[in-house]
Every structure is written in structure tokens, then in C-alpha cells.
Scaffold this motif. Structure first.
Motif, PDB file in Angstrom:
ATOM      1  N   LEU A   1       0.822  -1.214   0.000  1.00  0.00           N
ATOM      2  CA  LEU A   1       0.000   0.000   0.000  1.00  0.00           C
ATOM      3  C   LEU A   1       0.857   1.265   0.000  1.00  0.00           C
ATOM      4  N   TYR A   2       2.057   1.146   0.606  1.00  0.00           N
ATOM      5  CA  TYR A   2       2.950   2.314   0.709  1.00  0.00           C
ATOM      6  C   TYR A   2       4.356   1.818   1.032  1.00  0.00           C
ATOM      7  N   GLU A   3       5.353   2.532   0.511  1.00  0.00           N
ATOM      8  CA  GLU A   3       6.736   2.178   0.831  1.00  0.00           C
ATOM      9  C   GLU A   3       7.640   3.397   0.700  1.00  0.00           C
ATOM     10  N   ASP A   4       8.566   3.546   1.648  1.00  0.00           N
ATOM     11  CA  ASP A   4       9.628   4.541   1.538  1.00  0.00           C
ATOM     12  C   ASP A   4      10.891   3.937   2.150  1.00  0.00           C
TER      13      ASP A   4
ATOM     14  N   VAL B   1       7.318  -0.074   5.157  1.00  0.00           N
ATOM     15  CA  VAL B   1       6.508  -0.614   4.070  1.00  0.00           C
ATOM     16  C   VAL B   1       5.179  -1.050   4.689  1.00  0.00           C
TER      17      VAL B   1
ATOM     18  N   HIS C   1       4.573   8.812  11.291  1.00  0.00           N
ATOM     19  CA  HIS C   1       5.739   8.322  10.545  1.00  0.00           C
ATOM     20  C   HIS C   1       7.001   8.564  11.370  1.00  0.00           C
TER      21      HIS C   1
ATOM     22  N   MET D   1       0.007   9.256   9.427  1.00  0.00           N
ATOM     23  CA  MET D   1      -0.351   8.550   8.195  1.00  0.00           C
ATOM     24  C   MET D   1      -1.430   7.525   8.524  1.00  0.00           C
TER      25      MET D   1
ATOM     26  N   PHE E   1      -3.845   4.271   6.742  1.00  0.00           N
ATOM     27  CA  PHE E   1      -4.062   3.381   5.604  1.00  0.00           C
ATOM     28  C   PHE E   1      -5.277   2.495   5.874  1.00  0.00           C
TER      29      PHE E   1
END
Length: 305
Positions: free
Chosen positions: A84-87, A91, A277, A284, A286
């Protein structure tokens, strides 16, 4: 070669426990990991081994030997997972029902960790070689949103939020029976079952566990609820709902022996996950839709009601 770091205690820190002091000044190391290094005699004060509760003194010279990370023995596998999201730090994944989060005895392949090792260059090492990156987990047969740490700094910050109960975790569950009240709070301590050690139970000396629930929809013999975790104990929602006479549909451990629907485990979905975060400090959130089997079951119940 193991890395060795040296610190000299300044007056402002005198009197602090050594494990607290080191966890404050070493950015990427948790207090529990420091305690483990102390037990392994990797941390010394003025050349001598010490204990976690040692109160530091002015000009104490503390050496910290950081062992090289153990090479992961878990095999990276090319398994399809929804990211769904990664940086660089985290993850966020949507775990499917039936997938185990991390390897365990007798189950070393096909897990979320195996899949992540293939997709991510690094994962945090705080939870060791078997559970790299795993800050929190959801049961094999529970689907939904999960955050994984890619480095120790992120892991430590996320773990602290979970410990402080500031992470937003909302689940959707289908229970047996019709719940009469529109909402409620279950505040009952959870611990290991005194006889069946693989089960959890409401026990007097257990850890405090709090679940807030809200009825979303009532059917003829079942109830769809939203459950918000204040704490995050093992099997918390499953144990709590069973404790008020409304176990989850399909639950093979805490549910009815005779199941009307042929499910592969409990009807429970981690729908919303919200946290700060670790790097940016920004909130954040989700969410993931109910899996197909869950939606189909709800439609079936509507037709039966």
C-alpha cells in the motif's frame, strides 16, 4: 569486525540507569536490545561488566560492542503481496487471509517475511533473524493492513507508539449471535490459558486488554462489528468477543465447534491502521477493503435475514 562505541558520562546524565541512558543517546537501538547486550557482557563501564539497573556516574567510560548482524537464514521468496505504501523507513502491506506473518518452527516458507525479503533491500534487525522488520503482527487467518520497519530507527519509533497505545487500529469482525447494545467496551486482562498453552484466555494476572466495539449491521443470527484496539494483546478481539458470548464466525480456536459457513478461519479484517511516521513526524493512515470472501458472506447474510 564488531563495532565498538565509547561514551563518557556528563554531569547532566548522572544517576540515570545505564540502559535508559544508552537508549536515549544511541538513536537506532532500543532499550530491550541494550539490556540484551548488557546480559551478553557486550557493554562495560570503566572496563567492567555491568547490569541494566546500574546508575551511571560522572566521567564513567561506557563501551558498547555492537556485534555484526547475523546473516538471515530465511529464504527470500517471490510471493505476490499488495504493498500500500513504501519509503526508505517503512513498508505498509495488505496481508491476505491465510498468510503467516513470520516464520516459526515447522513453517519457514510462504510467510510475509519471506515475501518482503525478496522485495525490500533491508528490514530492521531488532526482532532477530526470524522476524526482521516485524513491529506488530496479525494472525494467519486475519487479513488486512500491517506496517513493517525497514531499519532499526523506524522499528524503535513504531514499537514505542504501539507500547503507548497511540497507533490507530480498527478491525471489522463478524460475530456469532445478535449483539443487542449498539456499542461497548471490553476491559478484561488477557494471558496464556492455564491449561491449553497455545490458547489465550481472560485471566486475573493477565495483561490489561481493552477493546471498543460498535455494531455496524445486525443479521438474523450474526452481527457485523467494528472493533478498535486500545491495547494489542495476542488474539485480543477473538478472546474478548468470545468472552461476552459472541465469538467470531469461523474462529477455529475460540468459536463454535459447529460452523455454519465453510471459512478458512475467523472472519476478521484489519481495516484501518494509523500512526506517526518515524522519520517525518506526520500522521499517516491506511485502509484496505474487506476481502472478497468476507463481502460475499455479508451479502449471503443479508439475503438470509
Amino acid at each position: 569486525m564488531a563495532e565498538v562505541r565509547t561514551f563518557v558520562v556528563e554531569d547532566i546524565n548522572v544517576g540515570k540507569r545505564i540502559d535508559v541512558y544508552l537508549s536515549e543517546i544511541i538513536e537506532d537501538m532500543s532499550r530491550s536490545r541494550i539490556q540484551k547486550l548488557i546480559e551478553e557482557e557486550k557493554i562495560k563501564v570503566n572496563g567492567n561488566v555491568t547490569k541494566s539497573n546500574y546508575k551511571i556516574k560522572a566521567n564513567d567510560e561506557i563501551t558498547v560492542e555492537i556485534p555484526d548482524p547475523v546473516k538471515l537464514e530465511i529464504v527470500a521468496e517471490d510471493i505476490e503481496i499488495e504493498i500500500l505504501y513504501e519509503d526508505d523507513d517503512i513498508v505498509v502491506v495488505n496481508k491476505p487471509q491465510g498468510m503467516v506473518v513470520h516464520p516459526a518452527a515447522g513453517n519457514y516458507t510462504g510467510t510475509l517475511v519471506n515475501a518482503l525479503l525478496k522485495k525490500c533491500k533491508t528490514l530492521s534487525s531488532i526482532n532477530g533473524v526470524i522476524r526482521p522488520g516485524i513491529v506488530h503482527r496479525i494472525d494467519k487467518d486475519t487479513s488486512g493492513v500491517l506496517v513493517v520497519a525497514k531499519n532499526d530507527y523506524a522499528h524503535q519509533h513504531l514499537a514505542e507508539q504501539i507500547k503507548e497505545h497511540t497507533v490507530k487500529r480498527i478491525y471489522i469482525a463478524l460475530t456469532e449471535g445478535v449483539i443487542k447494545q449498539d456499542m461497548g467496551t471490553i476491559d478484561k486482562p488477557i494471558g496464556r490459558h492455564p491449561v491449553h498453552r497455545k490458547k489465550m484466555a481472560i485471566v486475573e494476572n493477565g495483561k490489561r486488554a481493552v477493546t471498543h466495539f460498535k455494531v455496524l449491521e445486525r443479521f438474523k443470527e450474526n452481527t457485523l462489528v467494528e472493533a478498535r484496539l486500545e491495547t494489542g494483546r495476542t488474539h485480543q478481539i477473538r478472546v474478548h468477543m468470545a468472552s461476552i458470548g459472541h465469538p467470531l464466525v469461523g474462529d477455529p480456536v475460540y468459536g463454535y465447534k459447529k460452523q455454519k459457513f465453510k471459512l478458512n478461519g475467523q472472519a476478521l479484517h484489519a481495516k484501518v491502521l494509523g500512526f506517526i511516521h518515524p522519520r517525518t513526524g506526520k500522521y499517516m493512515e491506511f485502509s484496505s477493503p474487506l476481502p472478497d470472501y468476507f463481502e460475499e458472506l455479508i451479502e449471503k447474510l443479508r439475503k438470509m435475514s
